[in-house]
Write a protein that holds these residues in place. Structure first.
Motif, short mmCIF file in Angstrom:
data_model
loop_
_atom_site.label_atom_id
_atom_site.label_comp_id
_atom_site.label_asym_id
_atom_site.label_seq_id
_atom_site.Cartn_x
_atom_site.Cartn_y
_atom_site.Cartn_z
N SER A 193 30.03 51.56 35.65
CA SER A 193 30.85 50.52 36.27
C SER A 193 31.43 49.61 35.20
CB SER A 193 30.00 49.66 37.23
OG SER A 193 29.57 50.42 38.33
N LYS A 194 32.59 49.03 35.49
CA LYS A 194 33.24 48.11 34.57
C LYS A 194 33.70 46.89 35.35
CE LYS A 194 34.93 51.80 31.53
NZ LYS A 194 33.87 51.70 30.60
N PHE A 195 33.58 45.73 34.72
CA PHE A 195 33.94 44.46 35.35
C PHE A 195 34.89 43.69 34.44
CE2 PHE A 195 29.80 45.70 36.84
CZ PHE A 195 29.80 45.41 38.19
N ASP A 196 35.80 42.93 35.05
CA ASP A 196 36.70 42.06 34.30
C ASP A 196 35.87 40.88 33.79
OD1 ASP A 196 38.52 39.91 33.67
OD2 ASP A 196 40.05 40.96 34.83
N SER A 197 35.90 40.65 32.48
CA SER A 197 35.06 39.60 31.91
C SER A 197 35.62 38.20 32.14
CB SER A 197 34.83 39.83 30.42
OG SER A 197 36.02 39.69 29.70
N SER A 198 36.81 38.08 32.71
CA SER A 198 37.37 36.75 32.98
C SER A 198 37.05 36.24 34.38
CB SER A 198 38.87 36.74 32.76
OG SER A 198 39.51 37.54 33.75
N ASN A 199 36.69 37.16 35.31
CA ASN A 199 36.43 36.72 36.67
C ASN A 199 35.33 37.50 37.39
OD1 ASN A 199 37.66 39.14 37.33
ND2 ASN A 199 39.62 38.19 37.79
N GLY A 200 34.71 38.49 36.73
CA GLY A 200 33.61 39.25 37.32
C GLY A 200 34.02 40.30 38.34
N GLU A 201 35.31 40.54 38.52
CA GLU A 201 35.76 41.53 39.50
C GLU A 201 35.53 42.94 39.00
OE1 GLU A 201 39.74 40.81 40.84
OE2 GLU A 201 39.24 38.80 41.55
N VAL A 202 35.26 43.85 39.94
CA VAL A 202 35.02 45.25 39.62
C VAL A 202 36.33 45.91 39.20
CG1 VAL A 202 34.27 47.50 40.52
CG2 VAL A 202 33.12 45.40 41.28
N LEU A 203 36.30 46.59 38.05
CA LEU A 203 37.45 47.36 37.59
C LEU A 203 37.26 48.84 37.89
CD1 LEU A 203 37.95 45.68 34.08
CD2 LEU A 203 39.26 45.26 36.18
N VAL A 204 36.02 49.32 37.69
CA VAL A 204 35.68 50.74 37.92
C VAL A 204 34.30 50.79 38.55
CG1 VAL A 204 35.19 52.95 36.78
CG2 VAL A 204 37.04 51.51 35.93
N GLY A 205 34.15 51.63 39.58
CA GLY A 205 32.85 51.80 40.26
C GLY A 205 31.94 52.73 39.50
N PRO A 206 30.74 52.90 40.01
CA PRO A 206 30.35 52.87 41.40
C PRO A 206 30.07 51.48 41.99
CG PRO A 206 28.48 53.60 40.11
CD PRO A 206 29.65 53.44 39.17
N ALA A 207 30.00 50.42 41.21
CA ALA A 207 29.80 49.08 41.76
C ALA A 207 30.97 48.76 42.69
CB ALA A 207 29.70 48.04 40.66
N THR A 208 30.67 48.06 43.79
CA THR A 208 31.72 47.68 44.73
C THR A 208 31.82 46.16 44.91
OG1 THR A 208 30.19 47.92 46.59
CG2 THR A 208 31.55 49.84 46.05
N ARG A 209 30.83 45.43 44.43
CA ARG A 209 30.83 43.97 44.57
C ARG A 209 31.04 43.32 43.21
NH1 ARG A 209 25.39 42.60 45.99
NH2 ARG A 209 24.97 44.58 45.04
N GLN A 210 31.83 42.25 43.20
CA GLN A 210 32.04 41.53 41.94
C GLN A 210 30.75 40.84 41.51
OE1 GLN A 210 35.13 38.67 43.14
NE2 GLN A 210 33.77 37.07 42.41
N LEU A 211 30.69 40.40 40.29
CA LEU A 211 29.51 39.72 39.77
C LEU A 211 29.35 38.37 40.45
CD1 LEU A 211 30.00 40.45 35.96
CD2 LEU A 211 28.50 41.65 37.57
N PRO A 212 28.12 38.04 40.87
CA PRO A 212 27.93 36.72 41.50
C PRO A 212 28.01 35.60 40.47
CG PRO A 212 25.85 37.94 41.41
CD PRO A 212 26.92 38.85 40.88
N GLU A 213 28.49 34.44 40.94
CA GLU A 213 28.56 33.27 40.07
C GLU A 213 27.17 32.72 39.82
OE1 GLU A 213 31.46 30.18 40.28
OE2 GLU A 213 32.88 31.49 41.32
N VAL A 214 27.00 32.11 38.65
CA VAL A 214 25.76 31.45 38.25
C VAL A 214 26.12 30.00 37.97
CG1 VAL A 214 23.96 31.36 36.47
CG2 VAL A 214 24.80 33.57 37.28
N SER A 215 25.30 29.07 38.45
CA SER A 215 25.58 27.64 38.23
C SER A 215 25.16 27.23 36.82
CB SER A 215 24.81 26.79 39.23
OG SER A 215 25.27 27.04 40.53
N VAL A 216 26.08 26.60 36.09
CA VAL A 216 25.80 26.06 34.77
C VAL A 216 26.36 24.64 34.70
CG1 VAL A 216 25.76 28.29 33.55
CG2 VAL A 216 27.91 27.03 33.76
#
Length: 141
Positions: A107-130
């Motif tokens: 799987s690949k994710f956009d490092s600027s917003n956590g969105e999925v670029l390539v699966g098998p992942a289907t959900r974007q990365l969840p936000e973490v509070s900082v």
């Protein structure tokens, strides 16, 4: 003295066992997914804002449970954070320029917003509070 013979049933199981072990070994990367680039380590629970480049993203190890967090910094104290683990199977992600790659299943994710670029992942990365306090970026709560 006779040598014990391998039964047909056991002989047929050997290739399957070897293939299964090979598959399990291939599932978890030895480098924990980070390749040669190790995440920035947060000593004392925080990382200096100066160590997080503006208009870029940086993986940080905050320690504790689920320590890896992707910090996305705009300008100044504008920071958004995402989990550093794949939403498909929980593997630690590695950062390669503008994307995060999962070494386990691709799987690949956009490092600027956590969105999925390539699966098998289907959900974007969840936000973490900082939070940014006195020049340090820390996990909130």
């Amino acid at each position: 003295m006779e040598r014990p013979c391998l039964s047909r049933r056991h002989a047929l199981l050997l290739p399957a066992s070897a293939a299964g072990l090979g598959t399990l070994a291939a599932c978890g990367p030895e480098d924990e997914g980070f390749g040669d680039a190790q995440p920035l380590r947060a000593d004392d629970g925080g990382v200096s804002l100066d160590d997080v480049p503006e208009n870029e993203s940086t993986l940080v190890n905050f320690g504790g449970e689920q320590p890896f967090v992707l910090l996305v910094r705009g300008t100044g104290e504008d920071i958004t954070a995402y989990s550093g683990y794949c939403t498909h199977n929980g593997c630690a992600l590695s950062q390669k320029q503008d994307e995060l790659d999962c070494p386990c299943h691709g799987s690949k994710f956009d490092s600027s917003n956590g969105e999925v670029l390539v699966g098998p992942a289907t959900r974007q990365l969840p936000e973490v509070s900082v939070v940014v306090e006195e020049g340090l970026v820390r996990r909130a709560g």
